[in-house]
Motif scaffolding. Structure first.
Motif, PDB file in Angstrom:
ATOM      1  N   UNK A 470       0.873  -1.173   0.000  1.00 14.82           N
ATOM      2  CA  UNK A 470       0.000   0.000   0.000  1.00 14.82           C
ATOM      3  C   UNK A 470       0.905   1.216   0.000  1.00 14.82           C
ATOM      4  N   UNK A 471       0.974   1.915  -1.136  1.00 11.06           N
ATOM      5  CA  UNK A 471       1.835   3.081  -1.270  1.00 11.06           C
ATOM      6  C   UNK A 471       0.967   4.335  -1.277  1.00 11.06           C
ATOM      7  N   UNK A 472       1.211   5.243  -0.323  1.00 10.02           N
ATOM      8  CA  UNK A 472       0.292   6.341  -0.019  1.00 10.02           C
ATOM      9  C   UNK A 472       0.866   7.660  -0.529  1.00 10.02           C
ATOM     10  N   UNK A 473       0.083   8.377  -1.330  1.00 11.06           N
ATOM     11  CA  UNK A 473       0.558   9.656  -1.870  1.00 11.06           C
ATOM     12  C   UNK A 473       0.567  10.740  -0.801  1.00 11.06           C
ATOM     13  N   UNK A 474       1.361  11.780  -1.052  1.00 10.48           N
ATOM     14  CA  UNK A 474       1.468  12.898  -0.122  1.00 10.48           C
ATOM     15  C   UNK A 474       0.433  13.964  -0.425  1.00 10.48           C
ATOM     16  N   UNK A 475       0.630  15.099   0.161  1.00 13.57           N
ATOM     17  CA  UNK A 475      -0.285  16.218  -0.075  1.00 13.57           C
ATOM     18  C   UNK A 475      -0.813  16.830   1.217  1.00 13.57           C
ATOM     19  N   UNK A 476      -2.003  16.361   1.672  1.00 14.52           N
ATOM     20  CA  UNK A 476      -2.834  15.292   1.125  1.00 14.52           C
ATOM     21  C   UNK A 476      -3.605  15.687  -0.130  1.00 14.52           C
ATOM     22  N   UNK A 477      -3.668  17.005  -0.423  1.00 14.46           N
ATOM     23  CA  UNK A 477      -4.485  17.474  -1.540  1.00 14.46           C
ATOM     24  C   UNK A 477      -3.754  17.234  -2.853  1.00 14.46           C
ATOM     25  N   UNK A 478      -3.783  15.999  -3.296  1.00 12.78           N
ATOM     26  CA  UNK A 478      -3.210  15.564  -4.557  1.00 12.78           C
ATOM     27  C   UNK A 478      -3.906  14.266  -4.924  1.00 12.78           C
ATOM     28  N   UNK A 479      -3.474  13.615  -5.971  1.00 16.66           N
ATOM     29  CA  UNK A 479      -4.095  12.356  -6.330  1.00 16.66           C
ATOM     30  C   UNK A 479      -3.113  11.460  -7.071  1.00 16.66           C
ATOM     31  N   UNK A 480      -3.307  10.149  -6.931  1.00 18.69           N
ATOM     32  CA  UNK A 480      -2.629   9.186  -7.780  1.00 18.69           C
ATOM     33  C   UNK A 480      -3.433   9.079  -9.065  1.00 18.69           C
ATOM     34  N   UNK A 481      -2.756   9.253 -10.201  1.00 19.38           N
ATOM     35  CA  UNK A 481      -3.450   9.351 -11.482  1.00 19.38           C
ATOM     36  C   UNK A 481      -2.860   8.365 -12.482  1.00 19.38           C
ATOM     37  N   UNK A 482      -3.473   8.344 -13.659  1.00 17.24           N
ATOM     38  CA  UNK A 482      -3.013   7.472 -14.740  1.00 17.24           C
ATOM     39  C   UNK A 482      -1.818   8.100 -15.453  1.00 17.24           C
ATOM     40  N   UNK A 483      -0.744   8.289 -14.709  1.00 21.05           N
ATOM     41  CA  UNK A 483       0.513   8.791 -15.259  1.00 21.05           C
ATOM     42  C   UNK A 483       1.621   7.836 -14.858  1.00 21.05           C
ATOM     43  N   UNK A 484       2.734   7.888 -15.590  1.00 15.00           N
ATOM     44  CA  UNK A 484       3.796   6.927 -15.328  1.00 15.00           C
ATOM     45  C   UNK A 484       4.462   7.193 -13.983  1.00 15.00           C
ATOM     46  N   UNK A 485       4.633   6.136 -13.205  1.00 16.09           N
ATOM     47  CA  UNK A 485       5.297   6.217 -11.914  1.00 16.09           C
ATOM     48  C   UNK A 485       6.326   5.103 -11.828  1.00 16.09           C
ATOM     49  N   UNK A 494       9.491  -6.521  -9.078  1.00 13.11           N
ATOM     50  CA  UNK A 494      10.070  -7.320  -8.001  1.00 13.11           C
ATOM     51  C   UNK A 494       9.030  -8.170  -7.281  1.00 13.11           C
ATOM     52  N   UNK A 495       7.873  -8.383  -7.913  1.00 15.20           N
ATOM     53  CA  UNK A 495       6.914  -9.361  -7.423  1.00 15.20           C
ATOM     54  C   UNK A 495       5.810  -8.844  -6.529  1.00 15.20           C
ATOM     55  N   UNK A 496       5.650  -7.507  -6.439  1.00 12.74           N
ATOM     56  CA  UNK A 496       4.625  -6.948  -5.560  1.00 12.74           C
ATOM     57  C   UNK A 496       3.441  -6.410  -6.370  1.00 12.74           C
ATOM     58  N   UNK A 497       2.242  -6.591  -5.830  1.00 15.52           N
ATOM     59  CA  UNK A 497       1.110  -5.789  -6.273  1.00 15.52           C
ATOM     60  C   UNK A 497       1.187  -4.462  -5.526  1.00 15.52           C
ATOM     61  N   UNK A 498       0.793  -3.359  -6.174  1.00 10.84           N
ATOM     62  CA  UNK A 498       0.878  -2.035  -5.568  1.00 10.84           C
ATOM     63  C   UNK A 498      -0.510  -1.402  -5.586  1.00 10.84           C
ATOM     64  N   UNK A 499      -0.965  -0.983  -4.413  1.00 11.01           N
ATOM     65  CA  UNK A 499      -2.260  -0.321  -4.280  1.00 11.01           C
ATOM     66  C   UNK A 499      -2.038   1.152  -3.959  1.00 11.01           C
ATOM     67  N   UNK A 500      -2.584   2.030  -4.795  1.00 11.06           N
ATOM     68  CA  UNK A 500      -2.590   3.480  -4.548  1.00 11.06           C
ATOM     69  C   UNK A 500      -4.026   3.909  -4.310  1.00 11.06           C
ATOM     70  N   UNK A 501      -4.280   4.565  -3.184  1.00  6.60           N
ATOM     71  CA  UNK A 501      -5.640   4.953  -2.797  1.00  6.60           C
ATOM     72  C   UNK A 501      -5.752   6.469  -2.754  1.00  6.60           C
ATOM     73  N   UNK A 502      -6.748   7.010  -3.413  1.00  7.55           N
ATOM     74  CA  UNK A 502      -7.062   8.434  -3.286  1.00  7.55           C
ATOM     75  C   UNK A 502      -8.052   8.617  -2.139  1.00  7.55           C
ATOM     76  N   UNK A 503      -7.496   8.614  -0.961  1.00  8.63           N
ATOM     77  CA  UNK A 503      -8.236   8.682   0.292  1.00  8.63           C
ATOM     78  C   UNK A 503      -8.919  10.034   0.450  1.00  8.63           C
ATOM     79  N   UNK A 504      -9.859  10.147   1.385  1.00  5.65           N
ATOM     80  CA  UNK A 504     -10.487  11.437   1.653  1.00  5.65           C
ATOM     81  C   UNK A 504      -9.423  12.467   2.034  1.00  5.65           C
TER      82      UNK A 504
END
Length: 705
Positions: A470-485, A494-504
């Motif tokens: 679970x990789x959490x973006x900063x801000x908090x006023x920002x978002x994980x988007x459909x852009x290259x990361x 390296x074998x991990x699933x990665x979850x990015x959440x646009x939390x409240x």
């Protein structure tokens, strides 16, 4: 406005490499032929971090036939980033590097008459520091135009190509004295004086201490005579100058409040484009500040700008499009009040009847057209899509765009479709097999709908359970988007699933969603993050015994909340955060937010809130998750004391932990070797505590195959 700082103009003092001839004839001789790339693909690795090319700042030429832009690359041997100016033809057939020195160049801007391409650089010349340089399009080497003693922050051509509007920070007296002493052989050494602080908001990341006797001011620079004069007489910070179409006036941002530190509400002013002018305020918002680049209507009667929210909501506020008469004869009108999405980067249509802005919306960012008369909105490109840095001129409309599997390149934007112009990363990415990213949508126990992104491990087989980060973006006023990361892809390789959440608290979902966490940090965000973990577990993707978490800045703050709340997490990495909020009052750069969102700590109600927000540190005995903390030692955004306290708490409790300090680094880690080091440590930490495998030797994690 071209920011000298944003383009990273270097200040080192090495020799100047000849630029060669810059002419139309030369351009044809330097046509870049598209190579035939190999089809064999491989996983991305850490060596690729240094091979990626960072494309930025596209600028259409006046006649619309060329686009100037910058490309940043990593010099691994010198352990630095270099930035140079390129130009691509509007049909994409020719792509040429036009500056090349041992220093960086950035901030390209064409003269309106089309004769010159200007840029900023700290290369050796007649004056030290970042200066404006000119390339004559008919040929020849670059020449240094300015010899400024202040710190150049931005510049803008006048419509007649005869002047520049410069934004400069007043010279630092201590720096000048030290340079003067060093320049005189045999002179006694300069002894620094104490720093005197008397400002309410006195510290800012990268800038350092904010002193009352230094300001950013707008100057007029005459190209022919090289005469430099101040635009206005006031003693205020000024920024963002934009010339009116006829060149007679300049619109800019400034804060004339008697207490600008306590009331951070810059307004839009207009002044005649002559030295010593008196400026007139035209935005007239007493409690809401303006921001971003300004835009003039084609007839010079209106100025468009972005207006923010009231200061107490500033961390979670919407940015709206507004327009005001340039003569201040009427109050401004907000055109996107009903949109419930943040917008940025306005420019007028050719007929002046509409304004184009970029809208941030649910994992995408795309252009919309706002009709001035009826305030109706029309999407110009369809999501999912992430674009930015729009530039336009006659026959030229371009922007940066990226996707889940492709980094930023420049695209021409024609009739609702994008056409790729630059191919700086095509060769590298033709070699790579990249992981798949898809949308995830779910509801929390209280019924809130939350959106995020799930990246599958490379080569994932449906139905199998894998380690999840679970990789959490900063801000908090920002978002994980459909852009290259890069981060998503290196973890997936390296074998991990990665979850990015646009939390409240995240942007892109409307005002209510953004304001939900006001003075209540670590509550609804944790509920949203926990629900996201549960959702991916129910999908059958995540292995419940191999879960990890991590983030930077506010992502690290939420990481501390998560490890103090969820014993399922087996490993955490936490960069530039804090678990003891009260300890950063007066230490970081957010004093305005503390006082207006929570209140001063000597207020009884506020003190109770600070205690609640400091849950991770005050209940550190509940943390069992091995946690790696990382900080830059010069970070004034979230100073490393926040991580030092959490590290010491876990060390005291015998929870596995380490504290990594990057010397001479601010909130964002810039040195290439440190950027790589950070990923190496992430991978080693997660491998040891999530995969339960022996940690790879440091410095050799996920290197070349």
């Amino acid at each position: 406005m071209k920011s000298a700082a944003a383009v990273g103009a270097a200040r080192q003092k090495n020799r100047l490499v000849n630029l060669g001839v810059f002419s139309v004839a030369g351009l044809f001789a330097l046509i870049l032929c598209a190579p035939s790339y190999a089809q064999t693909r491989r996983p991305i690795n850490l060596d690729d971090l240094a091979r990626m090319r960072d494309v930025r700042d596209p600028q259409c030429s006046p006649e619309g036939k060329w686009v100037a832009y910058t490309v940043s690359t990593i010099d691994a041997k010198a352990d630095k980033q270099d930035s140079h100016v390129w130009m691509v033809s509007i049909d994409g057939s020719r792509d040429i590097q036009v500056t090349e020195s041992q220093e960086s160049e950035g901030g390209p801007e064409w003269s309106p008459d089309g004769k010159y391409l200007a840029f900023t650089s700290g290369r050796p010349g007649k004056a030290k520091g970042t200066q404006v340089w000119l390339l004559n399009r008919e040929g020849g080497e670059a020449m240094q135009l300015t010899e400024l003693k202040g710190h150049l922050q931005a510049y803008e051509w006048s419509p007649d190509s005869k002047r520049l509007a410069l934004v400069m920070m007043d010279p630092d007296p201590e720096e000048q004295a030290a340079e003067a002493a060093a320049a005189k052989p045999g002179a006694p050494p300069h002894h620094p004086k104490p720093i005197v602080i008397d400002r309410y908001h006195y510290r800012q990341d990268v800038v350092g201490y904010l002193l009352s006797n230094r300001h950013s001011r707008i100057y007029l620079f005459d190209i022919a005579s090289k005469k430099l004069e101040r635009l206005t007489k006031g003693n205020y910070d000024e920024s963002g100058p934009v010339w009116s179409p006829d060149g007679t006036r300049i619109a800019f941002l400034s804060n004339h409040d008697p207490h600008p530190d306590r009331d951070p509400v810059p307004q839009v002013f207009v002044a005649d484009a002559r030295a010593g002018s008196s400026e007139k305020e035209i935005s007239n918002y007493a409690t809401r500040g303006t921001r971003g680049r300004l835009a003039w209507s084609p007839d010079g009667k209106w100025v468009a700008f972005i207006v923010g929210d009231e200061k107490k909501w500033d961390a979670y506020g919407m940015s709206h499009l507004a327009v005001a008469p340039a003569d201040g004869s009427a109050a401004p009108v907000i055109l996107t009040e009903k949109l419930d999405r943040s917008v940025s980067s306005p420019y007028f249509s050719e007929d002046g009847k509409s304004i184009v802005v970029a809208e941030e919306d649910d994992r995408s960012e795309y252009p919309i057209s706002v009709n001035i008369a009826d305030q109706s909105v029309r999407k110009l490109l369809q999501p999912p899509l992430v674009i930015g840095s729009i530039s336009h001129s006659k026959g030229c409309l371009v922007a940066l765009s990226s996707s889940d599997s492709k980094p930023d390149e420049i695209y021409s934007w024609e009739g609702g479709t994008l056409r790729q112009l630059t191919h700086q990363n095509d060769k590298l990415f033709s070699e790579l097999e990249l992981a798949k990213t898809e949308d995830v949508d779910y509801k929390t126990p209280d019924g809130t709908e939350v959106h995020g992104l799930l990246t599958y491990p490379l080569g994932y087989t449906a139905g199998t359970k894998v380690p999840l980060l679970l990789r959490i973006h900063g801000g908090p006023n920002g978002q994980d988007a459909h852009s290259f990361t890069f981060e998503r892809q290196i973890f997936a390789a390296n074998g991990y699933a990665v979850l990015n959440v646009n939390y409240r608290g995240s942007s892109g979902r409307g005002q209510k969603f953004q304001r939900a966490i006001f003075a209540d940090w670590g509550h609804y965000e944790v509920e949203d993050l926990e629900a996201g973990l549960d959702h991916v577990l129910k999908m059958g993707v995540a292995d419940p015994n191999h879960l990890g978490v991590g983030g930077w800045s506010y992502g690290c703050i939420l990481t501390d909340y998560m490890i103090a709340s969820d014993p399922r997490l087996k490993a955490a990495t936490c960069g530039a955060g804090t678990g003891f909020t009260i300890a950063l009052y007066g230490v970081d750069q957010y004093i305005i937010q503390y006082d207006n969102e929570i209140g001063p700590p000597w207020n009884a109600k506020a003190w109770a809130t600070y205690q609640k927000l400091s849950y991770p540190f005050l209940h550190a005995d509940r943390i069992k998750t091995p946690t790696l903390y990382l900080s830059g030692d010069k970070d004034a955004n979230v100073p490393m004391v926040g991580n030092e306290e959490m590290y010491e708490a876990l060390r005291s409790l015998d929870v596995p932990t380490q504290l990594i300090i990057y010397p001479n680094e601010f909130h964002g880690i810039r040195r290439p070797s440190f950027q790589r080091d950070r990923y190496e440590r992430y991978l080693a930490w997660y491998a040891k505590y999530i995969k339960n495998s022996s940690a790879p030797s440091h410095g050799a994690v996920a290197a070349t195959n």
